[in-house]
Design an enzyme around this catalytic site. Structure first.
Site, PDB file in Angstrom:
ATOM      1  N   ASP A  27      -5.154  -3.218  -3.628  1.00  0.00           N
ATOM      2  CA  ASP A  27      -3.854  -3.450  -2.977  1.00  0.00           C
ATOM      3  C   ASP A  27      -3.853  -4.853  -2.349  1.00  0.00           C
ATOM      4  O   ASP A  27      -3.419  -5.820  -2.977  1.00  0.00           O
ATOM      5  CB  ASP A  27      -3.585  -2.349  -1.938  1.00  0.00           C
ATOM      6  CG  ASP A  27      -2.243  -2.517  -1.241  1.00  0.00           C
ATOM      7  OD1 ASP A  27      -1.478  -3.414  -1.647  1.00  0.00           O
ATOM      8  OD2 ASP A  27      -1.942  -1.776  -0.283  1.00  0.00           O
ATOM      9  N   GLU A  64      -7.788   3.483  -2.460  1.00  0.00           N
ATOM     10  CA  GLU A  64      -7.074   2.204  -2.412  1.00  0.00           C
ATOM     11  C   GLU A  64      -7.745   1.254  -1.428  1.00  0.00           C
ATOM     12  O   GLU A  64      -8.054   1.633  -0.294  1.00  0.00           O
ATOM     13  CB  GLU A  64      -5.641   2.527  -1.987  1.00  0.00           C
ATOM     14  CG  GLU A  64      -4.708   1.356  -1.952  1.00  0.00           C
ATOM     15  CD  GLU A  64      -3.245   1.820  -1.803  1.00  0.00           C
ATOM     16  OE1 GLU A  64      -2.904   2.966  -2.187  1.00  0.00           O
ATOM     17  OE2 GLU A  64      -2.449   1.025  -1.294  1.00  0.00           O
ATOM     18  N   LYS A  84      -4.321   7.944   4.952  1.00  0.00           N
ATOM     19  CA  LYS A  84      -4.873   6.721   5.542  1.00  0.00           C
ATOM     20  C   LYS A  84      -6.204   7.029   6.231  1.00  0.00           C
ATOM     21  O   LYS A  84      -6.311   7.995   7.003  1.00  0.00           O
ATOM     22  CB  LYS A  84      -3.892   6.140   6.562  1.00  0.00           C
ATOM     23  CG  LYS A  84      -2.603   5.624   5.942  1.00  0.00           C
ATOM     24  CD  LYS A  84      -2.823   4.385   5.109  1.00  0.00           C
ATOM     25  CE  LYS A  84      -1.502   3.806   4.618  1.00  0.00           C
ATOM     26  NZ  LYS A  84      -1.662   2.575   3.839  1.00  0.00           N
ATOM     27  N   ASP A  88      -6.235   5.774   1.195  1.00  0.00           N
ATOM     28  CA  ASP A  88      -6.080   4.324   1.397  1.00  0.00           C
ATOM     29  C   ASP A  88      -6.860   3.897   2.637  1.00  0.00           C
ATOM     30  O   ASP A  88      -6.503   4.253   3.760  1.00  0.00           O
ATOM     31  CB  ASP A  88      -4.593   3.977   1.561  1.00  0.00           C
ATOM     32  CG  ASP A  88      -4.351   2.464   1.559  1.00  0.00           C
ATOM     33  OD1 ASP A  88      -5.336   1.691   1.519  1.00  0.00           O
ATOM     34  OD2 ASP A  88      -3.169   2.057   1.598  1.00  0.00           O
ATOM     35  N   LYS A 129       3.305  -4.730  -4.952  1.00  0.00           N
ATOM     36  CA  LYS A 129       4.329  -4.630  -3.897  1.00  0.00           C
ATOM     37  C   LYS A 129       5.156  -5.905  -3.949  1.00  0.00           C
ATOM     38  O   LYS A 129       4.594  -7.012  -4.001  1.00  0.00           O
ATOM     39  CB  LYS A 129       3.684  -4.528  -2.517  1.00  0.00           C
ATOM     40  CG  LYS A 129       3.003  -3.212  -2.252  1.00  0.00           C
ATOM     41  CD  LYS A 129       2.470  -3.200  -0.833  1.00  0.00           C
ATOM     42  CE  LYS A 129       1.662  -1.954  -0.572  1.00  0.00           C
ATOM     43  NZ  LYS A 129       0.586  -2.193   0.387  1.00  0.00           N
TER      44      LYS A 129
HETATM   45  C1  LIG Z   1       4.261   2.516   3.535  1.00  0.00           C
HETATM   46  C2  LIG Z   1       3.272   2.674   2.410  1.00  0.00           C
HETATM   47  N1  LIG Z   1       3.056   4.028   2.105  1.00  0.00           N
HETATM   48  C3  LIG Z   1       1.958   1.997   2.734  1.00  0.00           C
HETATM   49  O1  LIG Z   1       1.031   2.646   3.114  1.00  0.00           O
HETATM   50  N2  LIG Z   1       1.937   0.666   2.549  1.00  0.00           N
HETATM   51  C4  LIG Z   1       0.850  -0.195   2.856  1.00  0.00           C
HETATM   52  C5  LIG Z   1       0.692  -0.522   4.292  1.00  0.00           C
HETATM   53  C6  LIG Z   1       1.991  -1.019   4.841  1.00  0.00           C
HETATM   54  C7  LIG Z   1       2.087  -1.553   6.221  1.00  0.00           C
HETATM   55  O2  LIG Z   1       1.138  -1.630   6.997  1.00  0.00           O
HETATM   56  O3  LIG Z   1       3.243  -1.926   6.481  1.00  0.00           O
HETATM   57  C8  LIG Z   1      -0.402   0.056   2.094  1.00  0.00           C
HETATM   58  O4  LIG Z   1      -1.461  -0.356   2.511  1.00  0.00           O
HETATM   59  O5  LIG Z   1      -0.366   0.615   0.996  1.00  0.00           O
HETATM   60 MG   LIG Z   2      -2.545   0.126   0.591  1.00  0.00          MG
END
Ligand SMILES: C[C@H](N)C(=O)N[C@@H](CCC(=O)O)C(=O)O
Ligand SMILES: [Mg+2]
Length: 362
Positions: free
Chosen positions: A243, A218, A162, A190, A267
């Site tokens: 995403d 991402e 992240k 991401d 998702k």
């Molecule tokens: C949990 C998963 N790995 C993830 O990062 N999901 C989301 C964000 C989810 C959240 O904030 O609940 C993503 O952005 O891909």
């Molecule tokens: Mg994401």
């Protein structure tokens, strides 16, 4: 198999560590759970996380949408009439995709139980296991390096890192992690909408110049900024994955036709469940675009439904289904087996979970 009742409850599970992205910090999975009860006594289970900053859904809005709109529309329907149920589910209220997802997966659970087969086989049966990444939260560099090394020591060979909280430090974050984990660990990044289009091109180009070997980036820019996504995708070599920009099959068609991303993250909480997610799989396959299956902060309950979809369809080539691993406890019985990076399907009918840690259903 007639739907007799749709009931709502809540679950709360502590995370092993705070989950931090450019959008939010979370310490608990605090989700709505759903059970759909059939006249045969069979039960289907679902779950919806209230991810207000991404889907706009809250616990209150999910419970209200299910109790006041979805439940009265679906009670009395025959589970064999899956198509009719899905038409009503998606027309009885607009948006509210997390509420729809929870009910959709509970209905698919029942539907597969009706036919006596594990859900993934009825969805296409493409594979019986897969590997998921694990998320490294955005933090000071030392902490992220330590988290990355810990994940690798637990057997993860794909890390989802992240970034996007402060663009200036992001190249250094990724460089430090690459240096620590070596060349054989796959790194995906991401930004959760945290960069501007120009900043994205600068950061991604810098990562390319430094040979950091990033698998994909991402959602670099704001969800609504499709022109910005296109700007980035056309200026860098690293694949861009949409995403937050893709909720519906129509969004997927738009993004693909505009060349605004190379890959799509499906998702269930964005699509409103498996029924619509399958349409995105079909669209992507038609255009030759690969998909990732992702999750929000969800427990093993709803992530198991996503795992079934992952094993159903070969167009899903990447998995970010780390929700169960991020939780500090696993109070569930049955379903797919989550052993850190490796997820293996069980042959139980439906999604396969048999006990849900919720005491009050109404
Ligand atoms: C949990 C998963 N790995 C993830 O990062 N999901 C989301 C964000 C989810 C959240 O904030 O609940 C993503 O952005 O891909
Ligand atoms: Mg994401």
């Amino acid at each position: 198999m007639i739907i007799r009742d749709i009931q709502v409850g809540e679950i709360s599970l502590p995370l092993a560590r705070p989950f931090k992205t450019a959008l939010r910090t979370v310490e608990h999975v605090d989700d709505i759970v759903v059970r759909v009860v059939a006249d045969t006594g069979e039960v289907g289970y679902g779950e919806a996380p209230p991810t207000a900053v991404i889907t706009g859904d809250t616990k209150g809005s999910v419970a209200c949408a299910i109790r006041e709109f979805i439940r009265p529309n679906l009670i009395g329907m025959d589970v064999e009439d899956l198509d009719g149920i899905m038409k009503r589910l998606h027309s009885c209220i607009l948006k509210n995709t997390s509420a729809k997802a929870a009910v959709d997966m509970a209905i698919y659970d029942l539907w597969a139980k009706r036919w006596g087969a594990p859900l993934y086989k009825l969805l296409g049966g493409a594979r019986t296991s897969f590997r998921t990444d694990i998320t490294i939260s955005v933090n000071p560099i030392d902490e992220m390096v330590a988290d990355a090394l810990d994940a690798v020591s637990r057997g993860y060979d794909i890390l989802k890192i992240k970034v996007g909280k402060d663009g200036t430090g992001d190249v250094e974050r990724i460089a430090a992690i690459r240096e620590a984990v070596g060349p054989d660990v796959q790194l995906r990044v991401d930004a959760n909408q945290g960069w501007t289009p120009k900043q994205s091109v600068a950061i991604i180009s810098a990562m390319e110049d430094r040979n950091l070997n990033i698998e994909l980036v991402e959602q670099p820019v704001k969800a609504h900024d499709i022109a910005g996504m296109q700007f980035v995708t056309s200026r860098v070599y690293t694949p861009i994955l949409a995403d937050e920009s893709v909720f519906s099959p129509a969004d997927a068609i738009d993004i693909i036709q505009k060349g605004a991303a190379d890959l799509i993250n499906i998702k269930l909480m964005k699509t409103g469940g498996i029924h619509q997610a399958l349409k995105i799989c079909d669209v992507a396959e038609l255009y030759g675009v690969e998909c990732m299956i992702g999750c929000m902060l969800e427990s093993k309950l709803s992530v198991s439904a996503a795992a079934h979809l992952c094993c159903g369809r070969s167009v899903i080539t990447k998995a970010d289904l780390d929700g169960p691993s991020l939780c500090s406890v696993d109070p569930f019985t049955g379903g797919p087996v989550f052993e850190e990076a490796l997820v293996t399907m069980s042959e139980a009918p439906g999604v396969g979970l048999s006990a849900i840690p919720c005491e009050h259903w109404s």
